[in-house]
Motif scaffolding. Structure first.
Motif, mmCIF file in Angstrom:
data_model
loop_
_atom_site.group_PDB
_atom_site.id
_atom_site.type_symbol
_atom_site.label_atom_id
_atom_site.label_comp_id
_atom_site.label_asym_id
_atom_site.label_seq_id
_atom_site.Cartn_x
_atom_site.Cartn_y
_atom_site.Cartn_z
ATOM 1 N N ILE A 30 0.159 -4.915 -4.342
ATOM 2 C CA ILE A 30 0.120 -3.724 -5.201
ATOM 3 C C ILE A 30 1.297 -2.835 -4.789
ATOM 4 O O ILE A 30 1.434 -2.518 -3.599
ATOM 5 C CB ILE A 30 -1.219 -2.969 -5.024
ATOM 6 C CG1 ILE A 30 -2.381 -3.905 -5.375
ATOM 7 C CG2 ILE A 30 -1.255 -1.689 -5.866
ATOM 8 C CD1 ILE A 30 -3.746 -3.340 -5.056
ATOM 9 N N VAL B 73 1.002 3.352 -5.861
ATOM 10 C CA VAL B 73 0.065 3.276 -6.997
ATOM 11 C C VAL B 73 -1.172 4.121 -6.669
ATOM 12 O O VAL B 73 -1.716 4.034 -5.565
ATOM 13 C CB VAL B 73 -0.353 1.804 -7.281
ATOM 14 C CG1 VAL B 73 -1.545 1.735 -8.227
ATOM 15 C CG2 VAL B 73 0.818 1.027 -7.848
ATOM 16 N N ASP B 74 -1.564 4.951 -7.605
ATOM 17 C CA ASP B 74 -2.786 5.760 -7.440
ATOM 18 C C ASP B 74 -3.984 4.842 -7.773
ATOM 19 O O ASP B 74 -4.346 4.683 -8.937
ATOM 20 C CB ASP B 74 -2.711 6.971 -8.385
ATOM 21 C CG ASP B 74 -4.073 7.637 -8.565
ATOM 22 O OD1 ASP B 74 -4.964 7.442 -7.721
ATOM 23 O OD2 ASP B 74 -4.243 8.338 -9.596
ATOM 24 N N LEU B 75 -4.534 4.229 -6.712
ATOM 25 C CA LEU B 75 -5.571 3.208 -6.921
ATOM 26 C C LEU B 75 -6.789 3.742 -7.667
ATOM 27 O O LEU B 75 -7.293 3.113 -8.590
ATOM 28 C CB LEU B 75 -6.049 2.668 -5.573
ATOM 29 C CG LEU B 75 -5.310 1.460 -5.013
ATOM 30 C CD1 LEU B 75 -5.969 1.035 -3.710
ATOM 31 C CD2 LEU B 75 -5.303 0.320 -6.019
ATOM 32 N N GLY C 3 -7.032 6.372 -9.627
ATOM 33 C CA GLY C 3 -6.667 6.658 -11.027
ATOM 34 C C GLY C 3 -6.552 5.365 -11.833
ATOM 35 O O GLY C 3 -7.028 5.269 -12.973
ATOM 36 N N ALA C 4 -5.952 4.336 -11.228
ATOM 37 C CA ALA C 4 -5.749 3.054 -11.927
ATOM 38 C C ALA C 4 -7.099 2.375 -12.203
ATOM 39 O O ALA C 4 -7.298 1.800 -13.277
ATOM 40 C CB ALA C 4 -4.850 2.156 -11.092
ATOM 41 N N LYS D 196 -8.816 4.190 -15.065
ATOM 42 C CA LYS D 196 -8.157 3.874 -16.341
ATOM 43 C C LYS D 196 -8.602 2.487 -16.841
ATOM 44 O O LYS D 196 -8.989 2.335 -18.003
ATOM 45 C CB LYS D 196 -6.633 3.920 -16.131
ATOM 46 C CG LYS D 196 -5.807 3.850 -17.358
ATOM 47 C CD LYS D 196 -4.370 4.319 -17.034
ATOM 48 C CE LYS D 196 -3.450 4.064 -18.196
ATOM 49 N NZ LYS D 196 -2.867 2.751 -18.248
ATOM 50 N N LEU D 197 -8.591 1.509 -15.949
ATOM 51 C CA LEU D 197 -8.990 0.149 -16.337
ATOM 52 C C LEU D 197 -10.459 0.100 -16.758
ATOM 53 O O LEU D 197 -10.832 -0.590 -17.701
ATOM 54 C CB LEU D 197 -8.762 -0.824 -15.166
ATOM 55 C CG LEU D 197 -7.323 -1.289 -14.958
ATOM 56 C CD1 LEU D 197 -7.198 -2.077 -13.650
ATOM 57 C CD2 LEU D 197 -6.857 -2.155 -16.123
ATOM 58 N N GLU E 196 -8.504 -1.947 -3.230
ATOM 59 C CA GLU E 196 -7.413 -2.795 -3.729
ATOM 60 C C GLU E 196 -7.987 -3.983 -4.509
ATOM 61 O O GLU E 196 -7.534 -4.300 -5.613
ATOM 62 C CB GLU E 196 -6.560 -3.324 -2.554
ATOM 63 C CG GLU E 196 -5.656 -2.309 -1.902
ATOM 64 C CD GLU E 196 -6.381 -1.354 -0.948
ATOM 65 O OE1 GLU E 196 -7.600 -1.536 -0.706
ATOM 66 O OE2 GLU E 196 -5.720 -0.418 -0.465
ATOM 67 N N TYR F 295 -9.453 -2.947 -7.863
ATOM 68 C CA TYR F 295 -8.387 -2.722 -8.849
ATOM 69 C C TYR F 295 -7.892 -4.060 -9.405
ATOM 70 O O TYR F 295 -7.816 -4.260 -10.634
ATOM 71 C CB TYR F 295 -7.244 -1.925 -8.187
ATOM 72 C CG TYR F 295 -5.961 -1.952 -8.973
ATOM 73 C CD1 TYR F 295 -5.874 -1.323 -10.216
ATOM 74 C CD2 TYR F 295 -4.831 -2.631 -8.490
ATOM 75 C CE1 TYR F 295 -4.704 -1.378 -10.959
ATOM 76 C CE2 TYR F 295 -3.666 -2.682 -9.216
ATOM 77 C CZ TYR F 295 -3.602 -2.054 -10.458
ATOM 78 O OH TYR F 295 -2.450 -2.111 -11.193
ATOM 79 N N LYS G 267 -8.159 -5.656 -13.142
ATOM 80 C CA LYS G 267 -6.903 -5.950 -13.853
ATOM 81 C C LYS G 267 -6.904 -7.390 -14.374
ATOM 82 O O LYS G 267 -6.591 -7.645 -15.534
ATOM 83 C CB LYS G 267 -5.724 -5.725 -12.884
ATOM 84 C CG LYS G 267 -4.371 -5.960 -13.472
ATOM 85 C CD LYS G 267 -3.273 -5.605 -12.452
ATOM 86 C CE LYS G 267 -1.952 -6.172 -12.925
ATOM 87 N NZ LYS G 267 -0.958 -6.210 -11.860
#
Ligand code: 13P
Length: 332
Positions: free
Chosen positions: A17, A21-23, A25-26, A29-30, A292, A295, A299
């Protein structure tokens, strides 16, 4: 070897990663984009509990998984919890962050050996703890969790003979509470078996006002000195309502996070295992899950939990029976 077979071999998505990266936030979002629900067991790392849509014990996780409208369930816990969610929600995609997150208790009860055990004791009602594989659930009449086990065992007619598996400590505890004579499978949770009664007694000397609270998967000597015995959810509730400000907690230390959040002024001391000097007792399988991996799992929608349909249709029956017999415990 292509990337997917690499992941398959490893049991999780292994991708770097990028730094920065703002984990959190990511992940948020996902979750939104994919209509995914992140559920976490109380034994997960604090930072995972903090971003989960739902945090609970095994019973609550199963119940929520049966009701959700999400398209994806990401279950941050151990494999049997993901399997239970898939059994209950076959049309949803069920993901777990790492296939290596097994459960020593579920692993202590292989389905073929358990099937032979059942055949050796014909005419018994087969009650299994939720910490089992889907294959073992498919051999069962009723599933229980530590929240509803006493209630469910007490509801079984007195003339019915009972096989209980796979946890010998929970089984022995249920026998002593219910007075029922049960044939018990010889399995155990490696985390709960490790608590040292001597070290807990030493802690009690250092904190004489503290109450000792324990999960029923602990061995009998620990349960004997406990002031309160219950599932993770019951222990959490007890610490909120008990007239006491200090607790020595004999279960996986992840639960302390919710206890501290719910009772800010109170002190929670993790009970120590016999084989360590650090004083904490963490389940290394539960702790394989990380932000991690969550995320990357969201993804790539991998690793996905798959349960054979023939097994699933058999395994759902004892879980539905459990829900029927749980009554108001489902609403707590
Ligand atoms: P709970 O049912 O209390 O959540 O326990 C689950 C578990 O895996 C204990 O080892």
């Amino acid at each position: 070897m292509n990337i997917h077979s690499e992941w398959l071999k490893k049991g999780f998505v292994d991708e770097t990663i990028p730094a920065g990266v703002d984990l959190i936030g990511a992940i948020k979002k996902l979750k939104k984009e994919k209509n995914a629900l992140l559920m976490a067991h109380y034994y997960q790392k604090n930072e995972i509990q903090d971003i989960a849509d739902f945090v609970g014990d095994s019973l609550a996780l199963a119940w929520e998984a049966s009701k959700t409208n999400a398209d994806i369930i990401l279950l941050s816990g151990v494999l049997f919890m993901g399997e239970t969610a898939k059994i209950l929600s076959p049309d949803k995609k069920v993901l777990i962050p790492d296939f290596n997150a097994g459960c020593s208790l579920a692993d202590s009860c292989p389905a073929d050996a358990f099937e032979k055990f059942i055949k050796q004791h014909p005419g018994h009602t087969v009650v299994t703890y939720v910490n089992t594989t889907a294959d073992v659930k498919a051999l069962s009449d009723i599933v229980v969790t530590s929240t509803n086990a006493v209630k469910i065992i007490n509801s079984i007619p007195k003339n019915e003979k009972i096989i209980f598996g796979p946890d010998r400590n929970l089984g022995n505890y249920l026998q002593s509470i219910s007075g029922r004579d049960m044939v018990i499978w010889d399995g155990a949770c490696h985390v709960h078996e490790k608590f040292s009664v001597e070290k807990i007694v030493d802690l009690k000397k250092a904190y004489p006002e503290a109450e000792i609270i324990a999960h029923p998967e602990c061995k009998k000597p620990v349960l004997t000195i406990a002031d309160f015995i219950g599932s993770t959810a019951s222990l959490l509730k007890y610490t909120q309502t008990a007239n006491c400000n200090q607790f020595i907690v004999a279960t996986e230390s992840g639960i302390l996070h919710q206890m501290q959040l719910a009772s800010k002024g109170k002190t929670f001391i993790p009970a120590p295992p016999s084989d360590s000097t650090c004083g904490c007792n963490d389940c290394e399988f539960m702790r394989l899950n990380t932000l991690e991996k969550i995320y990357l799992t969201l993804k790539h929608e991998y690793p996905e939990v798959i349960v054979d349909e023939n097994i699933r249709v058999k395994a759902i029956k004892p879980i539905e029976r459990m829900f029927e017999l749980s009554g108001d415990l489902l609403k707590k």
